[in-house]
Design an enzyme around this catalytic site. Structure first.
Site, PDB file in Angstrom:
ATOM      1  N   LEU A  54      -6.000   0.581  11.595  1.00  0.00           N
ATOM      2  CA  LEU A  54      -7.436   0.645  11.866  1.00  0.00           C
ATOM      3  C   LEU A  54      -8.167  -0.475  11.152  1.00  0.00           C
ATOM      4  CD1 LEU A  54      -8.025   4.476  11.478  1.00  0.00           C
ATOM      5  CD2 LEU A  54      -8.109   3.181  13.599  1.00  0.00           C
ATOM      6  N   GLY A  55      -7.617  -0.872  10.020  1.00  0.00           N
ATOM      7  CA  GLY A  55      -8.263  -1.938   9.274  1.00  0.00           C
ATOM      8  C   GLY A  55      -7.596  -2.095   7.930  1.00  0.00           C
TER       9      GLY A  55
ATOM     10  N   GLY B 113      -8.208  -3.854   3.728  1.00  0.00           N
ATOM     11  CA  GLY B 113      -9.234  -4.167   2.750  1.00  0.00           C
ATOM     12  C   GLY B 113      -9.672  -2.875   2.112  1.00  0.00           C
ATOM     13  N   GLY B 114     -10.550  -2.991   1.134  1.00  0.00           N
ATOM     14  CA  GLY B 114     -10.971  -1.790   0.434  1.00  0.00           C
ATOM     15  C   GLY B 114      -9.783  -1.062  -0.148  1.00  0.00           C
ATOM     16  N   PHE B 115      -8.950  -1.771  -0.839  1.00  0.00           N
ATOM     17  CA  PHE B 115      -7.794  -1.259  -1.596  1.00  0.00           C
ATOM     18  C   PHE B 115      -6.538  -1.025  -0.785  1.00  0.00           C
ATOM     19  CE2 PHE B 115     -11.618   0.586  -3.603  1.00  0.00           C
ATOM     20  CZ  PHE B 115     -11.671  -0.272  -4.676  1.00  0.00           C
ATOM     21  N   GLY B 116      -6.586  -1.141   0.497  1.00  0.00           N
ATOM     22  CA  GLY B 116      -5.329  -0.935   1.212  1.00  0.00           C
ATOM     23  C   GLY B 116      -5.524  -0.956   2.715  1.00  0.00           C
TER      24      GLY B 116
ATOM     25  N   VAL C 293      -5.412   0.885   6.422  1.00  0.00           N
ATOM     26  CA  VAL C 293      -5.701   2.210   6.961  1.00  0.00           C
ATOM     27  C   VAL C 293      -5.092   2.332   8.354  1.00  0.00           C
ATOM     28  CG1 VAL C 293      -7.493   3.898   7.447  1.00  0.00           C
ATOM     29  CG2 VAL C 293      -7.889   2.127   5.742  1.00  0.00           C
TER      30      VAL C 293
ATOM     31  N   LYS D  89      -4.743   6.064   4.448  1.00  0.00           N
ATOM     32  CA  LYS D  89      -4.936   4.833   3.691  1.00  0.00           C
ATOM     33  C   LYS D  89      -3.770   4.661   2.739  1.00  0.00           C
ATOM     34  CE  LYS D  89      -8.597   2.413   2.186  1.00  0.00           C
ATOM     35  NZ  LYS D  89     -10.012   2.325   2.009  1.00  0.00           N
TER      36      LYS D  89
ATOM     37  N   ASP E 222     -18.294   2.203  -4.988  1.00  0.00           N
ATOM     38  CA  ASP E 222     -18.126   1.146  -3.984  1.00  0.00           C
ATOM     39  C   ASP E 222     -18.936   1.439  -2.723  1.00  0.00           C
ATOM     40  OD1 ASP E 222     -17.233  -1.313  -3.228  1.00  0.00           O
ATOM     41  OD2 ASP E 222     -15.205  -0.676  -2.700  1.00  0.00           O
TER      42      ASP E 222
END
Ligand SMILES: *[C@@H]1O[C@H](CO)[C@@H](O)[C@H](O)[C@H]1NC(C)=O
Ligand SMILES: *[C@@H]1O[C@H](CO)[C@@H](O)[C@H](O)[C@H]1NC(C)=O
Ligand SMILES: *[C@@H]1O[C@H](CO)[C@@H](O)[C@H](O)[C@H]1NC(C)=O
Ligand SMILES: *[C@@H]1O[C@H](CO)[C@@H](O)[C@H](O)[C@H]1NC(C)=O
Ligand SMILES: *[C@@H]1O[C@H](CO)[C@@H](O)[C@H](O)[C@H]1NC(C)=O
Ligand SMILES: *[C@@H]1O[C@H](CO)[C@@H](O)[C@H](O)[C@H]1NC(C)=O
Ligand SMILES: *[C@@H]1O[C@H](CO)[C@@H](O)[C@H](O)[C@H]1NC(C)=O
Length: 676
Positions: free
Chosen positions: A349-350, A352-355, A357, A372, A468
């Site tokens: 799905l995407g 970034g933001g630590f990992g 998804v 995630k 965040d």
């Protein structure tokens, strides 16, 4: 004289015996007079059994009389046509070696070997032109020495076992010409046609399931003049051989004609193949196949153990004693693996933001989830973190993405969330999607996120700092309600207490100045980030856009501030909104954004106040910004020094790999542009 007599005798016998335009049809072999050798025999019900269940044996069945195969005047091979039905019966999937339709200069093939030689040749004569043999092989064993294509093929052999032409067993259907595979050893009778045209010098071979009829397109078509290969008189028949697997090769019916088309077989009159699994079969099975099978079982058992070890490693998890209480929130890695189809890229799905998804569907409940994967080497703080996410997992708020549970592996944490069909908010703000959110939608999202954050700060049994808040952490459900995700995750990486080595996790542009200085995240730093979020939603821009020409343009809060000071704060709004907006609300959101961006934490409103202002919906309710001391220099990003000595990590994907030390805004900005 004697030799002349002998020649005459030879001539006579042959001219007499070699029938011209020979034609015969056997619908079963009950009263057939064929010449058999090897282990070939007729069964009582009229099957021609060329090999019976005996290992390493061969069998032949020939039409007893020689056939005139060439025009004695001009030496051209005649046309011929034949069709037969065969059946192969063996233990499942193992068989050997096949059946061959053969034209040979002698009745029987002396010196020929069994097994891969198919009862046709032996190592010394294989491939020699002196053989004068033409054969069509139905080969069920792959023999690399003869260049076989596989263990289930049809081939045309001339004088040797290396086929001049071959194809996997199958046929082209008449209606669409599509190729269908057939398995020679499938125990189902199949029909074969072999036709040679003496004028065209072409040989066609076709194969089809019984009752399907002759396919219009042949499986094999060979352009070859047989005149040089065959002798004047030839014998026609079948050869077969067995190898190490007990196999019976049967012919059910056979029709042949020289210089014309072979008569059709009457399929309904053909004898039936013996039924499988008779008492005798079983005893044969016990004697000969069982040892084979038990060997296989040992091999499979060994393979199985390897597979299990591999599988165990593949699905290995990390579980410690303290996690026992979290049972219900703990997911099995295997389930998540299956749900996300092995974390395949299509499910992504995407990132970034630590990992990264992934989207998934849980096998048991069929519910949609987002997983995630957070890579995390250190176990330090993990216990507290898991305790926190589990406690977070217990709360339900319509503006927070539900955290359903987690799973832990070596070096990795997996968080399971509710799946949000409309993805993250930032896509709709910056990526110039077709869907542009209108003001009503945006205002509802803002209010929703504010109430979610208020819940975390004040309404849950303990204070939870999100750490965040930003548009890319706001997800949209099916009705475009904003839901805050990723709560508390930053905490996992935020372990700095010593100012000299502070690691700050968050995203540049949303980080409050005191957060950068002290490394301490508070509800106040969340409010600061929420301020940046308000501005980005109202303006359709990121807080910092390094590629903009002037610094004022680069930093969103500066731009809003200068619009407010110099002309009209509404000028800062997202041009994509057009004229469909409520000015009061836009003004409220922009001013509130400035308030929240105050460099003095004490001057920022609390989330409760923020929610109240938003519910009021009018900018007039806000305190006077001038009195609050909102000046350009009081806003975080206008404050040069504050920005210059940032010690921050802003690059979530590399968060666990390195701590980045930013010493100037230009470095930060360039890294930022790369990180996003
Ligand atoms: C055999 O068939 C061919 C072609 O049909 C024909 O020309 C020839 O006369 C036939 N020979 C005999 C002996 O019937
Ligand atoms: C079968 O064929 C052989 C060889 O041509 C012949 O000797 C024998 O008499 C035939 N038997 C019958 C029953 O036709
Ligand atoms: C196979 O045929 C041979 C020769 O006819 C015979 O001796 C043998 O007993 C047969 N074997 C089986 C299993 O029928
Ligand atoms: C053999 O060939 C000759 C010459 O082409 C021809 O006249 C004769 O009819 C042929 N014989 C048969 C049986 O086809
Ligand atoms: C030889 O005989 C065949 C018939 O048996 C005929 O089709 C062919 O045309 C003949 N060839 C020559 C060169 O006459
Ligand atoms: C036929 O079998 C071959 C190999 O045995 C395989 O590659 C091919 O996909 C099969 N084709 C069909 C239509 O099943
Ligand atoms: C072989 O098959 C092709 C295609 O169906 C056909 O045109 C040709 O006449 C056939 N040849 C023989 C000898 O049957």
């Amino acid at each position: 004289m004697f030799s002349k007599l002998m020649m005459l005798y030879f001539f006579l016998t042959h001219t007499i015996a070699a029938v011209e335009n020979l034609s015969f049809t056997y619908n079963g072999f009950k009263s057939a007079n064929l010449s058999l050798d090897g282990i070939a025999s007729f069964t009582p019900n009229g099957l021609l059994r060329i090999t019976n269940d005996t290992r390493q044996q061969k069998g032949h069945a020939f039409y007893p009389n020689p056939v005139a195969f060439k025009n004695s005047t001009n030496g051209t091979a005649f046309s011929f046509s034949t069709t037969f039905v065969f059946g192969i019966r063996s233990v499942p999937t193992l068989s050997g070696h096949g059946i061959v339709f053969v034209l040979a200069p002698t009745r029987g093939l002396p010196g020929a070997l069994a097994s891969q030689f198919l009862g046709l040749f032996n190592p010394s004569n294989n491939g020699k032109a002196t053989n004068h043999v033409v054969a069509v092989e139905l080969d069920t064993i792959y023999s690399s020495e003869f260049g076989d294509i596989n263990d289930n093929h049809v081939g045309i052999d001339i004088n040797g076992l290396r086929s001049v032409k071959s194809a996997p067993a199958g046929y082209y259907t008449d209606n669409n010409g599509r190729f269908r595979n057939l398995t020679l050893v499938s125990r189902q009778p199949k029909q074969v046609w072999v036709e040679y045209d003496g004028e065209k010098k072409q040989m066609n071979v076709s194969l089809a399931p019984i009752n399907a009829g002759k396919p219009r397109i042949p499986l094999l078509s060979l352009n070859q003049d047989l005149s040089q290969i065959v002798r004047k008189t030839m014998y026609v028949g079948f050869s077969s051989s067995s190898g190490s697997v007990l196999t019976s090769h049967y012919i059910l019916g056979w029709s042949f004609k020289m210089n014309g088309k072979a008569q059709e077989l009457v399929l309904s009159q053909l004898p039936k193949l013996p039924r499988i699994r008779s008492q005798k079969d079983r005893s044969i099975f016990l004697i000969s196949v069982l040892p084979l099978i038990s060997e296989s079982i040992i091999v499979f058992a060994i393979l199985g153990v390897f597979y299990l070890i591999k599988r165990k490693r593949k699905f290995a998890e990390l579980v410690e004693d303290w996690e026992v209480d979290y049972g219900p929130q703990r997911y099995k890695y295997k389930d998540l693996y299956i749900a996300t189809k092995g974390f395949r890229d299509e499910q992504l799905l995407g990132s970034g933001g630590f990992g990264r998804v992934y989207k998934g569907i849980l096998p048991k409940s069929n519910s949609e989830i987002a997983v995630k994967r957070v890579s995390h080497e250190s176990r330090q703080g993990m216990r507290e973190f898991v305790a926190e996410i589990v406690s977070i997992g217990r709360f339900r708020h319509r503006n927070l993405v539900a955290l359903l549970g987690y799973c832990r592996r070596k070096g990795e944490l997996l968080l399971v969330y509710d799946y949000m069909p409309n993805g993250s908010l930032d896509k709709y703000l910056y990526d110039h999607q077709e869907t542009i959110l209108n003001w009503t939608q945006r205002f509802r999202i803002i209010k929703g996120v504010a109430s979610g954050l208020l819940y975390l700060h004040e309404e849950w049994e303990q204070v939870v700092v999100h750490r965040d808040v930003k548009a890319s952490n706001v997800l949209l459900d099916g009705e475009f309600n904003g839901r805050l995700g990723d709560f508390g995750l930053a905490r996992l990486y935020d372990r700095g207490t010593d100012p000299q080595t502070t690691h700050i996790v968050g995203t540049l542009g949303y980080l409050a100045p005191e957060h950068m200085r002290t490394g301490k995240a508070t509800t106040g730093t969340d409010v600061f980030a929420f301020g940046a979020f308000l501005l980005e939603v109202a303006c359709g821009r990121r807080p910092i856009e390094p590629r903009r020409p002037s610094t004022e343009d680069m930093i969103l809060v500066d731009r809003v501030f200068s619009c407010w000071k110099e002309t009209d704060i509404l000028e800062a709004r997202d041009p994509n909104l057009g004229w469909e907006f409520i000015a009061e609300e836009v003004e409220l959101v922009l001013k509130l954004g400035l308030m929240c961006s105050h460099s003095e934490p004490a001057a920022r409103p609390t989330m409760r106040q923020v929610v109240q202002y938003l519910e009021g919906g009018v900018a007039a309710d806000l305190p006077n910004l001038d009195l609050l001391g909102i000046r350009s220099s009081a806003l975080a990003f206008a404050h040069r020094e504050g920005f210059d000595d940032v010690l921050a990590m802003s690059c979530p994907s590399s968060v666990d790999k390195a701590s980045l030390l930013y010493t100037s805004s230009s470095v930060a900005a360039s890294l930022l542009s790369g990180a996003r």
